[in-house]
Design a protein around this motif. Structure first.
Motif, PDB file in Angstrom:
ATOM      1  N   LYS A  20      42.787  27.531  37.993  1.00  9.49           N
ATOM      2  CA  LYS A  20      43.286  28.826  38.453  1.00  9.49           C
ATOM      3  C   LYS A  20      44.745  29.056  38.090  1.00  9.49           C
ATOM      4  O   LYS A  20      45.126  30.136  37.623  1.00  9.49           O
ATOM      5  N   GLU A  21      45.577  28.057  38.263  1.00  3.74           N
ATOM      6  CA  GLU A  21      47.018  28.204  38.020  1.00  3.74           C
ATOM      7  C   GLU A  21      47.350  28.399  36.538  1.00  3.74           C
ATOM      8  O   GLU A  21      48.441  28.856  36.204  1.00  3.74           O
ATOM      9  N   ASP A  22      46.417  28.051  35.660  1.00  2.00           N
ATOM     10  CA  ASP A  22      46.643  28.225  34.217  1.00  2.00           C
ATOM     11  C   ASP A  22      46.339  29.643  33.742  1.00  2.00           C
ATOM     12  O   ASP A  22      46.621  29.975  32.588  1.00  2.00           O
ATOM     13  N   ILE A  23      45.764  30.452  34.598  1.00  2.91           N
ATOM     14  CA  ILE A  23      45.427  31.829  34.238  1.00  2.91           C
ATOM     15  C   ILE A  23      46.674  32.682  34.409  1.00  2.91           C
ATOM     16  O   ILE A  23      47.246  32.741  35.493  1.00  2.91           O
ATOM     17  N   LYS A  24      47.071  33.322  33.326  1.00  4.76           N
ATOM     18  CA  LYS A  24      48.303  34.130  33.336  1.00  4.76           C
ATOM     19  C   LYS A  24      47.980  35.544  32.877  1.00  4.76           C
ATOM     20  O   LYS A  24      47.321  35.736  31.855  1.00  4.76           O
ATOM     21  N   VAL A 106      36.902  32.626  38.725  1.00  8.00           N
ATOM     22  CA  VAL A 106      38.203  31.965  38.874  1.00  8.00           C
ATOM     23  C   VAL A 106      39.329  32.977  38.620  1.00  8.00           C
ATOM     24  O   VAL A 106      40.344  32.976  39.321  1.00  8.00           O
ATOM     25  N   ILE A 107      39.146  33.851  37.654  1.00  7.98           N
ATOM     26  CA  ILE A 107      40.154  34.884  37.369  1.00  7.98           C
ATOM     27  C   ILE A 107      40.298  35.809  38.570  1.00  7.98           C
ATOM     28  O   ILE A 107      41.414  36.105  39.015  1.00  7.98           O
ATOM     29  N   TYR A 108      39.180  36.286  39.110  1.00  4.58           N
ATOM     30  CA  TYR A 108      39.249  37.146  40.292  1.00  4.58           C
ATOM     31  C   TYR A 108      39.940  36.419  41.446  1.00  4.58           C
ATOM     32  O   TYR A 108      40.772  36.986  42.139  1.00  4.58           O
ATOM     33  N   GLU A 109      39.598  35.152  41.635  1.00  5.63           N
ATOM     34  CA  GLU A 109      40.230  34.367  42.704  1.00  5.63           C
ATOM     35  C   GLU A 109      41.737  34.259  42.471  1.00  5.63           C
ATOM     36  O   GLU A 109      42.536  34.417  43.402  1.00  5.63           O
ATOM     37  N   ARG A 110      42.122  34.027  41.236  1.00  4.78           N
ATOM     38  CA  ARG A 110      43.549  33.885  40.887  1.00  4.78           C
ATOM     39  C   ARG A 110      44.359  35.117  41.280  1.00  4.78           C
ATOM     40  O   ARG A 110      45.506  35.019  41.692  1.00  4.78           O
ATOM     41  N   PHE A 111      43.723  36.290  41.168  1.00  5.38           N
ATOM     42  CA  PHE A 111      44.448  37.530  41.420  1.00  5.38           C
ATOM     43  C   PHE A 111      44.021  38.228  42.716  1.00  5.38           C
ATOM     44  O   PHE A 111      44.145  39.438  42.857  1.00  5.38           O
ATOM     45  N   GLY A 112      43.534  37.430  43.673  1.00  6.21           N
ATOM     46  CA  GLY A 112      43.274  37.939  45.015  1.00  6.21           C
ATOM     47  C   GLY A 112      41.957  38.636  45.222  1.00  6.21           C
ATOM     48  O   GLY A 112      41.756  39.301  46.239  1.00  6.21           O
ATOM     49  N   LEU A 113      41.022  38.481  44.286  1.00  4.02           N
ATOM     50  CA  LEU A 113      39.714  39.133  44.413  1.00  4.02           C
ATOM     51  C   LEU A 113      38.583  38.117  44.548  1.00  4.02           C
ATOM     52  O   LEU A 113      37.431  38.428  44.249  1.00  4.02           O
ATOM     53  N   PHE A 173      48.766  46.457  36.223  1.00  2.00           N
ATOM     54  CA  PHE A 173      48.610  45.235  37.011  1.00  2.00           C
ATOM     55  C   PHE A 173      49.745  45.122  38.027  1.00  2.00           C
ATOM     56  O   PHE A 173      49.514  44.842  39.204  1.00  2.00           O
ATOM     57  N   GLY A 174      50.967  45.354  37.580  1.00  2.00           N
ATOM     58  CA  GLY A 174      52.128  45.281  38.469  1.00  2.00           C
ATOM     59  C   GLY A 174      52.044  46.284  39.610  1.00  2.00           C
ATOM     60  O   GLY A 174      52.356  45.957  40.760  1.00  2.00           O
ATOM     61  N   GLU A 175      51.620  47.514  39.320  1.00  2.00           N
ATOM     62  CA  GLU A 175      51.467  48.537  40.359  1.00  2.00           C
ATOM     63  C   GLU A 175      50.409  48.133  41.381  1.00  2.00           C
ATOM     64  O   GLU A 175      50.612  48.286  42.588  1.00  2.00           O
ATOM     65  N   LEU A 176      49.294  47.624  40.891  1.00  2.00           N
ATOM     66  CA  LEU A 176      48.176  47.295  41.784  1.00  2.00           C
ATOM     67  C   LEU A 176      48.422  46.056  42.632  1.00  2.00           C
ATOM     68  O   LEU A 176      47.881  45.912  43.714  1.00  2.00           O
ATOM     69  N   THR A 177      49.225  45.145  42.096  1.00  2.00           N
ATOM     70  CA  THR A 177      49.497  43.897  42.830  1.00  2.00           C
ATOM     71  C   THR A 177      50.897  43.914  43.442  1.00  2.00           C
ATOM     72  O   THR A 177      51.293  42.941  44.069  1.00  2.00           O
ATOM     73  N   GLU A 178      51.618  45.004  43.226  1.00  2.00           N
ATOM     74  CA  GLU A 178      52.979  45.185  43.720  1.00  2.00           C
ATOM     75  C   GLU A 178      53.895  44.050  43.287  1.00  2.00           C
ATOM     76  O   GLU A 178      54.672  43.513  44.060  1.00  2.00           O
ATOM     77  N   GLN A 179      53.761  43.704  42.008  1.00  2.00           N
ATOM     78  CA  GLN A 179      54.611  42.648  41.423  1.00  2.00           C
ATOM     79  C   GLN A 179      55.599  43.277  40.472  1.00  2.00           C
ATOM     80  O   GLN A 179      55.347  44.219  39.803  1.00  2.00           O
TER      81      GLN A 179
END
Length: 179
Positions: A20-24, A106-113, A173-179
């Motif tokens: 998971k941590e390797d997904i960027k 794993v990608i969904y998990e990485r980004f809160g889904l 992505f930044g708008e949706l995740t507020e990053q």
């Protein structure tokens, strides 16, 4: 574990044993902006990232939650690590589906889904199918389905630069995740 790919961010990524941590998101946005939809058979280059942006914007227009919008933006993210196959080939390679599904989770998990519901997935699939129809209609003059699916707003099927699509993908992505 010697079966890895080297990503845009120079991460050693193991697609068959994803960490998971390797997904960027930078790897996903870059790779998808460089990958073509329809296996390159559209009349001009149209990327998977541009498709994903269209899906995300369609979900917003339909009033779907930010989670579904993010799910739409990321629904093809596994392709950034394992590419994609045409539907007729994919249907005959059940192992590919298993690899793709495991990686996408794993990608969904990485980004809160990681807890994405069936109802949310159905909304994502509905948007994806609508965009698929209109992409083929616009870029090949072919109607894939007998019944024209719902679409709430005009989509941008123009040929765009890789960089502009990558930048828009990261911005959404930044708008949706507020990053």
């Amino acid at each position: 574990m010697s079966d890895y790919i080297l990503t845009f961010t120079k991460t050693r990524f193991y697609p068959l044993e994803p960490i998971k941590e390797d997904i960027k998101i930078e790897d996903i946005a870059h790779a998808l902006s460089m990958m073509t939809r329809a296996n390159g058979h559209f009349r001009h280059f149209y990327s998977v990232a541009q498709h994903s942006i269209g899906c995300c914007r369609e979900a917003l227009s339909r009033g779907y939650s930010k989670r579904v919008q993010l799910g739409c933006l990321l629904h093809d993210a596994s392709e950034s690590y394992i590419s994609d196959l045409t539907r007729p080939v994919k249907r005959n390679l059940p192992e590919y589906f298993e690899i793709e599904d495991r990686l996408q989770k794993v990608i969904y998990e990485r980004f809160g889904l990681g807890d994405i519901s069936e109802a949310e997935l159905l909304q994502i699939y509905s948007v994806d199918d609508s965009l698929l129809y209109y992409e083929f209609n616009e870029l090949m003059d072919v109607q894939l389905f007998e019944t024209r699916p719902y679409i709430s707003e005009g989509q941008d099927f123009s040929q765009r630069t890789f960089a502009s699509v990558e930048e828009e993908f990261l911005g959404l992505f930044g708008e949706l995740t507020e990053q």
